[in-house]
Scaffold this active site. Sequence first.
Site, PDB file in Angstrom:
ATOM      1  N   ASP A  97      72.576  29.125  47.158  1.00  0.00           N
ATOM      2  CA  ASP A  97      72.030  29.156  45.520  1.00  0.00           C
ATOM      3  C   ASP A  97      71.582  29.601  44.655  1.00  0.00           C
ATOM      4  OD1 ASP A  97      69.882  27.902  47.028  1.00  0.00           O
ATOM      5  OD2 ASP A  97      69.241  26.423  45.417  1.00  0.00           O
ATOM      6  N   GLU A 122      68.253  25.911  48.880  1.00  0.00           N
ATOM      7  CA  GLU A 122      66.931  26.847  48.745  1.00  0.00           C
ATOM      8  C   GLU A 122      66.221  25.934  48.468  1.00  0.00           C
ATOM      9  OE1 GLU A 122      63.336  28.861  48.839  1.00  0.00           O
ATOM     10  OE2 GLU A 122      64.897  28.686  47.269  1.00  0.00           O
TER      11      GLU A 122
END
Length: 410
Positions: free
Chosen positions: A81, A176
Amino acid sequence: MTDTVLDRLLRYVVIDTQSDPASQSQPSTEKQKHLGHVLVAELLALGLTDAHMDEHGNIYATLPANTDKTVPVICFCSHMDTAPDFTGAGVKPNLVTNYQGGDIQLAGDTSRIIRVSEHPDLKQQIGHDIVTTDGTTLLGADDKAGIAEIITAVAFLIANPGIRHGAIRILFTTDEEIGRGADKVDIQKLGAAFAYTMDGGRIGEIDDETFSADGVEIDILGVAQHPGTSKGVMENAIKIAGDIIARLPKDLSPETTDGRQGFIHPTDVTGSMDRANLKFIIRDFDTEGLAGKQALLRSIADQAMTAYPGSSMRFTATEQYRNMKQVLDQHPEIMANLTEAVRRVGLEPVTNAIRGGTDGSRLSFMGLPCPNIYTGGHSYHSPLEWISVQDMEKSVETIVELVKVWEERA
């Protein structure tokens, strides 16, 4: 596959994988799986037959050992991400070849300039090829550079079977950037003894320490009343929230602290006359310091509420992650082997304490000790993000040398 680390980075960054802190699912955005499918296909094409993506978007794969020695299984981890801080959609990467110094003006938004005065690391990049954005999006090198480096290193090891190594696990996580990267990782399935996140910055810098982190949410219930007849009755929840924020110590904020100083940081405020909600993050390298800052914030809120006797407050603290050094110090060989690998690629290792966290913070306390290795990226979470191709190649070399060190010392 003969792709270079640059080929891979350019392929990955154009896929929008921005995570969403408001979502309660994992992954928080389905589009993170779009990159996941690409990565699984590439790992399978390289011959990693167990490569797969689970229902949470996490990717697992194994490069089998090719040595007769008993070598600890190590894992390399990066996240798919990109940060919610700035858009990651429609990324148009730009390659500045053979950089010869000076500021870099970005083509998509010419008001955005990567200035040497603000990015002094550019002085060390003469002759390098530098990847930037066009100024309208993030680049996403955080952490797609780490992914590209891990896969490139694996491809190199497969192409050079004379390099002996133990079993290598690969883990690519989702979310994350919003603090959930390790939430759904199956440590038992991963089956590694130790791990390394490829999620750092300047080459040569390795991270064995992070902040310890808590989140705090303050819910305020005020007293609503028509403003025309509110004298002596109304207690405006918005103003109560503002009173709490105004009382925060200015020397305990992110903008006034550095090094090993922690902070109390308001991240979100919403409200109406009768209700308001405040969100904070609290950071400190020591658990005791973290507890002290949490107690200070509670005291500030309690003091503010004394002026509003008709209103009430709910204070909720949540543990986010803890300083991974507490775990890593129990396994000195993890950092010793890493520093040896860094020296072998011609760099002098510099050990850092991250003013933030990584997946390694959570993974370490889940039973997988996990320091952080440089990727070569700079100015993460910003449209001024940039990375050197040659520094990425150095990160690939570091991974290769690290697996060699583990095998040699087994």
